[in-house]
Design an enzyme around this catalytic site. Sequence first.
Site, PDB file in Angstrom:
ATOM      1  CE  LYS A 195      -1.750   3.078   1.982  1.00 62.63           C
ATOM      2  NZ  LYS A 195      -1.468   4.582   1.626  1.00 62.63           N
ATOM      3  CD  GLU A 270      13.076   4.153   8.633  1.00 60.69           C
ATOM      4  OE1 GLU A 270      12.879   5.011   9.679  1.00 60.69           O
ATOM      5  OE2 GLU A 270      12.997   4.189   7.466  1.00 60.69           O
ATOM      6  CB  CYS A 304      13.268   9.151   8.708  1.00 55.99           C
ATOM      7  SG  CYS A 304      13.882   7.925   7.540  1.00 55.99           S
ATOM      8  CD  GLU A 401      10.176  13.008  11.613  1.00 55.34           C
ATOM      9  OE1 GLU A 401       9.198  12.394  11.755  1.00 55.34           O
ATOM     10  OE2 GLU A 401      10.993  12.586  10.733  1.00 55.34           O
TER      11      GLU A 401
HETATM   12  P1  ADP Z   1       3.800  10.601   6.598  1.00 56.80           P
HETATM   13  O1  ADP Z   1       3.306  11.560   7.359  1.00 56.80           O
HETATM   14  O2  ADP Z   1       5.187  10.461   6.025  1.00 56.80           O
HETATM   15  O3  ADP Z   1       2.787  10.674   5.236  1.00 56.80           O
HETATM   16  P2  ADP Z   1       2.280   8.576   7.167  1.00 56.80           P
HETATM   17  O4  ADP Z   1       2.666   7.837   8.427  1.00 56.80           O
HETATM   18  O5  ADP Z   1       1.070   9.635   7.324  1.00 56.80           O
HETATM   19  O6  ADP Z   1       3.466   9.379   6.911  1.00 56.80           O
HETATM   20  O7  ADP Z   1       1.846   7.586   6.114  1.00 56.80           O
HETATM   21  C1  ADP Z   1       2.916   6.585   5.792  1.00 56.80           C
HETATM   22  C2  ADP Z   1       1.955   5.527   5.239  1.00 56.80           C
HETATM   23  O8  ADP Z   1       1.090   5.371   6.214  1.00 56.80           O
HETATM   24  C3  ADP Z   1       1.016   6.127   4.013  1.00 56.80           C
HETATM   25  O9  ADP Z   1       1.121   5.067   2.973  1.00 56.80           O
HETATM   26  C4  ADP Z   1      -0.335   6.281   4.651  1.00 56.80           C
HETATM   27  O10 ADP Z   1      -1.440   5.943   3.644  1.00 56.80           O
HETATM   28  C5  ADP Z   1      -0.213   5.309   5.669  1.00 56.80           C
HETATM   29  N1  ADP Z   1      -1.465   5.249   6.637  1.00 56.80           N
HETATM   30  C6  ADP Z   1      -1.770   6.663   7.336  1.00 56.80           C
HETATM   31  N2  ADP Z   1      -2.609   6.393   8.237  1.00 56.80           N
HETATM   32  C7  ADP Z   1      -2.761   4.902   8.477  1.00 56.80           C
HETATM   33  C8  ADP Z   1      -3.412   3.915   9.091  1.00 56.80           C
HETATM   34  N3  ADP Z   1      -4.421   4.583   9.993  1.00 56.80           N
HETATM   35  N4  ADP Z   1      -3.199   2.813   9.116  1.00 56.80           N
HETATM   36  C9  ADP Z   1      -2.338   2.447   8.090  1.00 56.80           C
HETATM   37  N5  ADP Z   1      -1.705   3.007   7.405  1.00 56.80           N
HETATM   38  C10 ADP Z   1      -1.949   4.426   7.506  1.00 56.80           C
END
Ligand code: ADP
Length: 499
Positions: A195, A270, A304, A401
């Site tokens: 995903k 990570e 990161c 961050e």
């Molecule tokens: P960033 O802030 O770097 O976008 P996120 O942690 O928000 O990082 O997103 C990283 C990944 O996690 C993306 O693929 C996002 O769609 C997914 N993501 C965001 N929220 C959720 C959730 N509640 N459960 C699973 N995956 C999620």
Amino acid sequence: MTPPPSPSTATRAFLARPHALYIGGRWVAPLAGRRFDVFDPGTGERIATAAAGDAADIDAAVAAARAAFTGPWSKFTAGERSRVIWKLADLIEQHAAELIELEVLDNGQPLAVAQHVVRNLAPEFFRYYAGWPTKIEGATIPAAPQGRRPGEVLSFTLREPIGVVGAITPWNAPLPMLMVKLAPALATGCTLVLKPAELTPLTALRMAELCSEAGVPDGVVNVVTGFGETAGAALAAHPGVDKIAFTGSTEVGRLIVKAATGNLKKVSLELGGKSPVIVFDDAVLEQVIPGAARACFFLQGQNCMAGTRLYVHEKVHDQVVEGIATIARSMQLGHGLDPASQFGPLISAEQRERVRGYVEAGRREGGELVCGGSAPARPGWFFQPTVFARMSADMTPVKNEIFGPVLCVQSFGDDDLERVAREANATIYGLSGSVWTRDIGRALGMVRRIDSGQVSVNMHAAVDPAMPFGGNRQSGWGREFGKEGLEPYLKTKGVSVAW
Ligand code: ADP
């Protein structure tokens, strides 16, 4: 302002496709029929649309991954898996021009960064892991269960693939983040549902096709594009998934862990970082200045490992700060496809507002803004590389961050080493860090004290396929890269045979 160079015909054709989900080796429409737009951060314009998969599509992808795991993929010998991974590296090289353009358009990064990723890092990474399948071994164990004597029992371990892996990746480096999960999963014989981040789904879709061309059986690699709260959350909670490999924010990492409790699937994480860069007065400043600038401004600070907290010895403080500011002021901001541009946009308008908020907080709390600090008037989500001096440990931009190009500088004297070491570890993160000095004793002393997953001396973010990478404290669980990077994808079975 001149418009960005136009991408190649192949890239334009790919962008124009009505992208679907890749499940069981076929392109399929999302069951609910929803789609979302993909934007070029360098112009702010829509460049493609992608399928918004959700829970029902994740179900289908997990079923396909399970069928491939117990079916055709399990019949591959280790040597055959090696050859498939090696072929994938060849295909990445063959299609480099297109992958580079897609990565730049999707993420905004400068051409030189994408070129390095696609032409060097990714092929090297897949080839490194192509070497592993034939070397994953268990052990014979000198066990004597239930009073058996030597010669009456044989005990050994089998290393087996963990099963169906859900890989959830972020937008800051779309292809590398996918690669670090895909390569060890293939090497160990796992199957995947990937995903990618909703902001950057494009290279994952192209990689799915290349996997198939490389000879990866249908169902081994499935790609479900869509949103985190729907597709990502469904994958993290899915009872048919054996392991989640996640890269992203610490906040979402926590949600993943909670979602994984249903079937107690394994989780590797990570997460974020706030890495210290510590410069002593004997360091080679001609290396420190460009090195520290790069440590913070690489990927516009959306990285990161970014070295965002700079601690400089007071004797060289002014020179280092002025040197970095000179670089920051001279960096050419521009669209990633323009070969002259050295510094790209942030990923989204929302991200730019977050960064702006941190800069405002830094100003308010008394930081000295040396350069940058605002968004240039041009299309795209650009923000200037920014340097704050005279910062202190309690200030908002030092503690959090930012995921943007904001460097916070503090100085220290000969008597302050304890404080620097303490402050270096005084965030929730522990991902990376660097120490700059010619004195090996000082260097190693500080390396020992920094509680991070990797610390470099006279360089920052020393990434290599063979070198374990991951975070301490709230920067993550487990390691990616290298031999250790295989571990999260393997399980051990102890076998005892009595005769
Ligand atoms: P960033 O802030 O770097 O976008 P996120 O942690 O928000 O990082 O997103 C990283 C990944 O996690 C993306 O693929 C996002 O769609 C997914 N993501 C965001 N929220 C959720 C959730 N509640 N459960 C699973 N995956 C999620």
